[in-house]
Enzyme design. Structure first.
Site, PDB file in Angstrom:
ATOM      1  N   ARG A  35       0.830  -1.217   0.000  1.00  0.00           N
ATOM      2  CA  ARG A  35       0.000   0.000   0.000  1.00  0.00           C
ATOM      3  C   ARG A  35       0.861   1.263   0.000  1.00  0.00           C
ATOM      4  O   ARG A  35       0.423   2.310  -0.468  1.00  0.00           O
ATOM      5  CB  ARG A  35      -0.960  -0.016   1.200  1.00  0.00           C
ATOM      6  CG  ARG A  35      -2.063   1.060   1.109  1.00  0.00           C
ATOM      7  CD  ARG A  35      -3.174   0.779   2.096  1.00  0.00           C
ATOM      8  NE  ARG A  35      -4.293   1.701   2.001  1.00  0.00           N
ATOM      9  CZ  ARG A  35      -4.509   2.715   2.841  1.00  0.00           C
ATOM     10  NH1 ARG A  35      -3.685   2.942   3.843  1.00  0.00           N
ATOM     11  NH2 ARG A  35      -5.551   3.503   2.688  1.00  0.00           N
ATOM     12  N   ILE A  61      -7.422   7.554  -1.270  1.00  0.00           N
ATOM     13  CA  ILE A  61      -7.228   6.108  -1.358  1.00  0.00           C
ATOM     14  C   ILE A  61      -8.127   5.545  -0.265  1.00  0.00           C
ATOM     15  O   ILE A  61      -8.116   6.023   0.872  1.00  0.00           O
ATOM     16  CB  ILE A  61      -5.747   5.696  -1.183  1.00  0.00           C
ATOM     17  CG1 ILE A  61      -5.594   4.162  -1.155  1.00  0.00           C
ATOM     18  CG2 ILE A  61      -5.095   6.321   0.033  1.00  0.00           C
ATOM     19  CD1 ILE A  61      -4.126   3.686  -1.212  1.00  0.00           C
ATOM     20  N   SER A  62      -8.946   4.560  -0.607  1.00  0.00           N
ATOM     21  CA  SER A  62      -9.949   4.054   0.335  1.00  0.00           C
ATOM     22  C   SER A  62      -9.293   3.409   1.546  1.00  0.00           C
ATOM     23  O   SER A  62      -8.160   2.934   1.491  1.00  0.00           O
ATOM     24  CB  SER A  62     -10.845   3.031  -0.355  1.00  0.00           C
ATOM     25  OG  SER A  62     -11.393   3.556  -1.529  1.00  0.00           O
ATOM     26  N   GLN A  63     -10.060   3.365   2.634  1.00  0.00           N
ATOM     27  CA  GLN A  63      -9.623   2.689   3.855  1.00  0.00           C
ATOM     28  C   GLN A  63      -9.475   1.187   3.550  1.00  0.00           C
ATOM     29  O   GLN A  63     -10.354   0.592   2.913  1.00  0.00           O
ATOM     30  CB  GLN A  63     -10.715   2.900   4.901  1.00  0.00           C
ATOM     31  CG  GLN A  63     -10.399   2.358   6.259  1.00  0.00           C
ATOM     32  CD  GLN A  63     -11.601   2.451   7.196  1.00  0.00           C
ATOM     33  OE1 GLN A  63     -12.670   2.921   6.802  1.00  0.00           O
ATOM     34  NE2 GLN A  63     -11.418   2.008   8.404  1.00  0.00           N
TER      35      GLN A  63
END
Ligand code: SAH
Length: 222
Positions: A35, A61-63
């Site tokens: 990530r 950026i999504s969780q």
């Protein structure tokens, strides 16, 4: 060369398990996608925290928990052809690419897509095809899809996306207005019918039809 497990990614996966993510294929994919590659330099130290982070152009950026939950809800199999609307950083795309045959992903911000493409090249992921454009229109040349994942919230789901879902296909998308309660919904096309399930409350940036105005030399908020 085999690389050892990234301890930060292992810790993140433990957190996701505790949060109720149980699909071992999904957890394995999250553990393997670095990530930190998808997070801007300013937030490197938080790359493996279970939080959404800014990536520019008012997008995030999504969780990881949300990425994992949506991927699990999508029931992705290794023979599937998947459409993703809203590439963003490309993190969710990279997770999907580990689990299916091919991902087609669309992003309406050219700069974000270029950065995501560079990351896919670095990861040597060859089963990702990306396109700059308005994802509400789908990807007609490649339809039908076995799975469709929308990573931005629409007030109502574009009919073209529903039409792009093949028989037995599953579509997962957040539905609702910006800054209001949104629901993650799962649609399933079965014997020509569309079955809908609500999967729980979520919060996403809006799905915006059309393309941002591009002004050379200027970078606006959009
Ligand atoms: N899953 C991504 C986060 C996506 S944020 C990640 O993990 O990084 C949602 C993305 O959807 C944003 O990049 C936004 O620009 C994009 N988007 C919004 N409306 C869109 C549309 N109509 N077509 C394509 N992309 C769209």
């Amino acid at each position: 060369m085999t690389q050892g497990a990234n301890p930060k990614a292992v810790r993140l996966v433990m957190e996701l398990r505790q949060a109720g993510i149980h699909d071992v294929r999904v957890l394995g994919a999250i553990e393997k996608v670095p990530r930190d590659l998808f997070v801007p330099p300013l937030f490197q130290d938080r790359a493996y925290e279970n939080v959404a982070l800014p990536i520019g152009h008012n997008q995030t950026i999504s969780q990881p928990e949300v990425v994992a939950f949506m991927t699990q809800a999508l029931e992705v199999g290794d023979r599937h052809k998947v459409l993703e609307v809203g590439t963003g950083s490309g993190y969710q795309t990279a997770v999907l690419a580990r689990l299916c045959r091919r991902v087609f992903t669309i992003e309406r911000h050219r700069a974000l897509l270029q950065e995501a493409d560079q990351r896919f090249a670095k990861l040597r992921r060859h089963n990702i095809t990306s396109r700059f454009g308005d994802g509400t229109k789908g990807w007609p040349e490649q339809a039908p899809f076995d799975r469709i994942l929308v990573t931005a919230a629409a007030a109502t789901l574009p009919q073209r996306l529903i039409d792009s879902l093949g028989e037995g296909g599953v579509l997962v998308a957040p539905i609702g207005e910006e800054r209001r309660e949104q629901q993650l919904v799962r649609l399933r096309r079965q014997s020509g019918q569309i079955l809908t399930e609500e999967m729980g409350p979520v919060r996403f940036v809006p799905l915006v039809a059309g393309l941002p105005r591009e002004r050379p030399g200027l970078s606006g908020p959009e």
